[in-house]
Design a protein around this motif. Sequence first.
Motif, PDB file in Angstrom:
ATOM      1  N   MET B   1      42.931 -54.547  -8.548  1.00  0.00           N
ATOM      2  CA  MET B   1      44.170 -54.838  -7.818  1.00  0.00           C
ATOM      3  C   MET B   1      45.187 -53.711  -8.021  1.00  0.00           C
ATOM      4  N   SER B   2      45.801 -53.314  -6.936  1.00  0.00           N
ATOM      5  CA  SER B   2      46.796 -52.240  -7.038  1.00  0.00           C
ATOM      6  C   SER B   2      48.046 -52.748  -7.727  1.00  0.00           C
ATOM      7  N   LEU B   3      48.708 -51.836  -8.430  1.00  0.00           N
ATOM      8  CA  LEU B   3      49.975 -52.212  -9.055  1.00  0.00           C
ATOM      9  C   LEU B   3      51.032 -52.425  -7.973  1.00  0.00           C
ATOM     10  N   ILE B   4      51.052 -51.495  -7.002  1.00  0.00           N
ATOM     11  CA  ILE B   4      52.025 -51.598  -5.914  1.00  0.00           C
ATOM     12  C   ILE B   4      51.278 -51.539  -4.586  1.00  0.00           C
ATOM     13  N   GLN B   5      51.685 -52.448  -3.673  1.00  0.00           N
ATOM     14  CA  GLN B   5      51.083 -52.449  -2.346  1.00  0.00           C
ATOM     15  C   GLN B   5      52.201 -52.741  -1.352  1.00  0.00           C
ATOM     16  N   VAL B   6      52.478 -51.793  -0.453  1.00  0.00           N
ATOM     17  CA  VAL B   6      53.533 -52.045   0.535  1.00  0.00           C
ATOM     18  C   VAL B   6      52.942 -52.009   1.943  1.00  0.00           C
ATOM     19  N   GLN B   7      53.430 -52.927   2.785  1.00  0.00           N
ATOM     20  CA  GLN B   7      52.955 -53.014   4.171  1.00  0.00           C
ATOM     21  C   GLN B   7      54.157 -53.016   5.107  1.00  0.00           C
ATOM     22  N   ASN B   8      54.198 -52.023   5.975  1.00  0.00           N
ATOM     23  CA  ASN B   8      55.260 -51.941   6.991  1.00  0.00           C
ATOM     24  C   ASN B   8      56.658 -52.099   6.401  1.00  0.00           C
ATOM     25  N   LEU B   9      56.836 -51.490   5.268  1.00  0.00           N
ATOM     26  CA  LEU B   9      58.108 -51.671   4.558  1.00  0.00           C
ATOM     27  C   LEU B   9      59.229 -50.920   5.279  1.00  0.00           C
ATOM     28  N   CYS B  10      60.344 -51.627   5.579  1.00  0.00           N
ATOM     29  CA  CYS B  10      61.491 -51.022   6.257  1.00  0.00           C
ATOM     30  C   CYS B  10      62.765 -51.382   5.514  1.00  0.00           C
ATOM     31  N   LYS B  11      63.698 -50.438   5.539  1.00  0.00           N
ATOM     32  CA  LYS B  11      65.026 -50.738   4.977  1.00  0.00           C
ATOM     33  C   LYS B  11      66.083 -50.167   5.911  1.00  0.00           C
ATOM     34  N   THR B  12      66.912 -51.041   6.427  1.00  0.00           N
ATOM     35  CA  THR B  12      68.017 -50.605   7.278  1.00  0.00           C
ATOM     36  C   THR B  12      69.318 -51.041   6.619  1.00  0.00           C
ATOM     37  N   TYR B  13      70.156 -50.062   6.270  1.00  0.00           N
ATOM     38  CA  TYR B  13      71.466 -50.410   5.680  1.00  0.00           C
ATOM     39  C   TYR B  13      72.389 -50.882   6.776  1.00  0.00           C
ATOM     40  N   GLU B  14      73.224 -51.830   6.452  1.00  0.00           N
ATOM     41  CA  GLU B  14      74.189 -52.302   7.445  1.00  0.00           C
ATOM     42  C   GLU B  14      75.549 -52.413   6.786  1.00  0.00           C
ATOM     43  N   ASN B  15      76.459 -51.577   7.242  1.00  0.00           N
ATOM     44  CA  ASN B  15      77.826 -51.609   6.719  1.00  0.00           C
ATOM     45  C   ASN B  15      78.809 -51.817   7.855  1.00  0.00           C
ATOM     46  N   GLU B  16      79.516 -52.903   7.810  1.00  0.00           N
ATOM     47  CA  GLU B  16      80.511 -53.229   8.838  1.00  0.00           C
ATOM     48  C   GLU B  16      79.948 -53.015  10.241  1.00  0.00           C
ATOM     49  N   GLY B  17      78.773 -53.565  10.464  1.00  0.00           N
ATOM     50  CA  GLY B  17      78.179 -53.509  11.795  1.00  0.00           C
ATOM     51  C   GLY B  17      77.418 -52.227  12.090  1.00  0.00           C
ATOM     52  N   VAL B  18      77.607 -51.182  11.261  1.00  0.00           N
ATOM     53  CA  VAL B  18      76.897 -49.923  11.501  1.00  0.00           C
ATOM     54  C   VAL B  18      75.535 -49.976  10.813  1.00  0.00           C
ATOM     55  N   LYS B  19      74.485 -49.791  11.600  1.00  0.00           N
ATOM     56  CA  LYS B  19      73.136 -49.865  11.032  1.00  0.00           C
ATOM     57  C   LYS B  19      72.594 -48.464  10.777  1.00  0.00           C
ATOM     58  N   THR B  20      72.107 -48.233   9.527  1.00  0.00           N
ATOM     59  CA  THR B  20      71.502 -46.950   9.183  1.00  0.00           C
ATOM     60  C   THR B  20      70.057 -47.194   8.767  1.00  0.00           C
ATOM     61  N   PRO B  21      69.103 -46.862   9.621  1.00  0.00           N
ATOM     62  CA  PRO B  21      67.713 -47.011   9.201  1.00  0.00           C
ATOM     63  C   PRO B  21      67.380 -45.920   8.188  1.00  0.00           C
TER      64      PRO B  21
END
Lengths: 415, 240
Positions: B1-21
């Motif tokens: 088993m892998s220690l870390i496994q990520v699938q389609n991982l996304c992070k979008t910051y959102e500050n006061e309505g402004v989205k930063t992918p």
Amino acid sequence: MNILSPIKISLKYLLAAKFRSFLTILGVVIGVASVIIIMAIGQSAQALILDQITGIGSNLIGVLPGASDEKGPPATAMGISITTLKYDDLEALRNGKNVPEAEDAAGYVLGTVSAVYNGTDLNTSFEGTTASYVDVENSEIVSGRFYTKDEETNMSRVAVLGANLVEDLFSGTDPIGKVVKLKEQNFTVIGVLKKRGSTSFGLASQDDAIFVPLKTAQKLFLGIDHLAFIRLKVRDTKLISSAKENIMTTLRERHDIDDPANDDFSVRDLASAVKIITQVTDVLRYFLLAIGTISLIVGGVGIMNIMLLAVNQRVREVGLRKAVGAKNSDVWTQFLIESTFISFLGGIIGIIIGVVISGISAVIIQSLQYTWPFIISWQSIVVACLISITIGIIFGFYPAYKASKISPMEALRYE
Amino acid sequence: MSLIQVQNLCKTYENEGVKTPALCKANFFVEKGEFLAIMGPSGSGKSTLMQVLGLLDRPTEGKYFFDGRDTVEFDDDTLANFRNKKIGFVFQSFNLLPRTSVFENVELPLLYDATPDGKNKNKVLQALKSVGMEHREKYLSNQLSGGEKQRVAIARALVNDPEIIFADEPTGNLDSKSGLQVMKILQDLNNKGRTIILVTHETYTAEHAKRIIYMKDGEIVADDPVKNRRIADGESELLK
Ligand SMILES: Nc1ncnc2c1ncn2[C@@H]1O[C@H](COP(=O)(O)OP(=O)(O)OP(=O)(O)O)[C@@H](O)[C@H]1O
Ligand SMILES: [Mg+2]
């Protein structure tokens, strides 16, 4: 997470900016100190006032001319001269058949008179009293004697000095047998009263007054034939209410009054005065306590301010703590312990300062010959501790909440 | 088993309505014992990826399994507990507590251990020994050089015996000699079996890892093993 590490942390921050920390806790220090001082001085002042009243004698009943509300000031205090109380009323009240509870009674007139001795000209207060004064008021004679009933009735020109007058008028020399001019007339000094060292309410201190026989004062100084008031000494304080009843019956009979609503005199005892004064001083104490509370709230706002500042300054530290595993509740607890500790520290300093100031003022007041007990009740210290802890918790709550919401990502931010 | 496994991982910051992918559709595995470097230009999302992998932040999309467990399900306290027990962090700016002794700094993670075993002192000294800082135990953090600070920070990351160490630009604030010392320590730890993920924008530093993930504009653009791996052995490499 143990309690010691947040305390260590806050000590570290407090010591790192000593002056700012001092300003921060100053509000709580002042608040707690004033609570302590207020409670100490409030209690001592009440003790002093009550001591003075009972010093005069709680077994005394006063009869004043004119009707007055039991709770309000006597009519004569308003500057109105009421002439309904006469010497014969006093004689009637002294009669054991009328008021069997009374041991003795004294009649009074009051005023000021110019006293001249050997070039010293002094405007002093006088009390014209019956010879029974000494017994009724428990006064003591330190030298010479008080005037007799005979001297009182035949209008003798003799005077007894309050203790301070020996110094003020006779420059400390022995006044017995000396002649003093009162209102241009020669009086022989026959005695000096023992220093009482306190002022009785509404009256100048007996230490500063010259005592002359009642009739002499009425005729020579004032030109009146009524009395300012009468005081009766009751054998036992338990007899006060029945004595009051007898006094009222006697006077109503003498003044032809059927309806008590038409009374032209009023009867008071010190028990009710003690009650009133206790109430007044209690109100005063709570009022002062309220002021102390306000300064505590101001102190609390100061702590909230410094904690909010600390939260802002320590965003990275909090971020780091969270990054290495601190839970929201750990951070929250840490900041709450810090604010409580800071406030408690202020409280401890405040208690010390408060006790010291109360102690110093007690020493000073005692040196002025007043009975001023130094009372620091353990209740007031417990209350002060609890207050400062509560202030720390209440005003640390919001900053701690803000700190707990800091993201662990802040640890990575590089500036 | 892998220690870390990520699938389609996304992070979008959102500050006061402004989205930063900042991170988009990341897919990869990290096995136990790996030494992975994440590279890329500034703003490419390296730190963002590390924060999500290090459970400092939650992804906005995708799946992330750590040690076989779905971390998206975790509440704040569980995340804190995982950071405490399974993860160690090393930061570019060291992040030692100011005016606090080396010992207390290293001890910090142990204070948040929900199941203390009363062996804090041993653990701290052990961690300090493994970075060669045991002689500075009583020093205050501000009495140390940059390189020494970073070694203390590594000791702090090690003290709870974590599965994995994340290091974001650990050499970024150091001169090359201290930087190499740090890399040597990380390689030593890796040789003893500890998994390491390193963020850097220097090829030279990245080449100390065994594998490099390249990022650009939030996406993983390459994922290669290191062919001529550098071995940090102190002075000798500098002289080359
Ligand atoms: N808290 C945040 N809120 C909004 N945007 C953010 C936040 N943190 C990062 N970003 C944005 O996300 C993008 C990726 O940032 P990130 O810090 O992951 O870059 P990086 O690769 O680590 O860059 P560097 O090499 O300069 O450290 C950037 O465009 C950045 O502006
Ligand atoms: Mg970065």
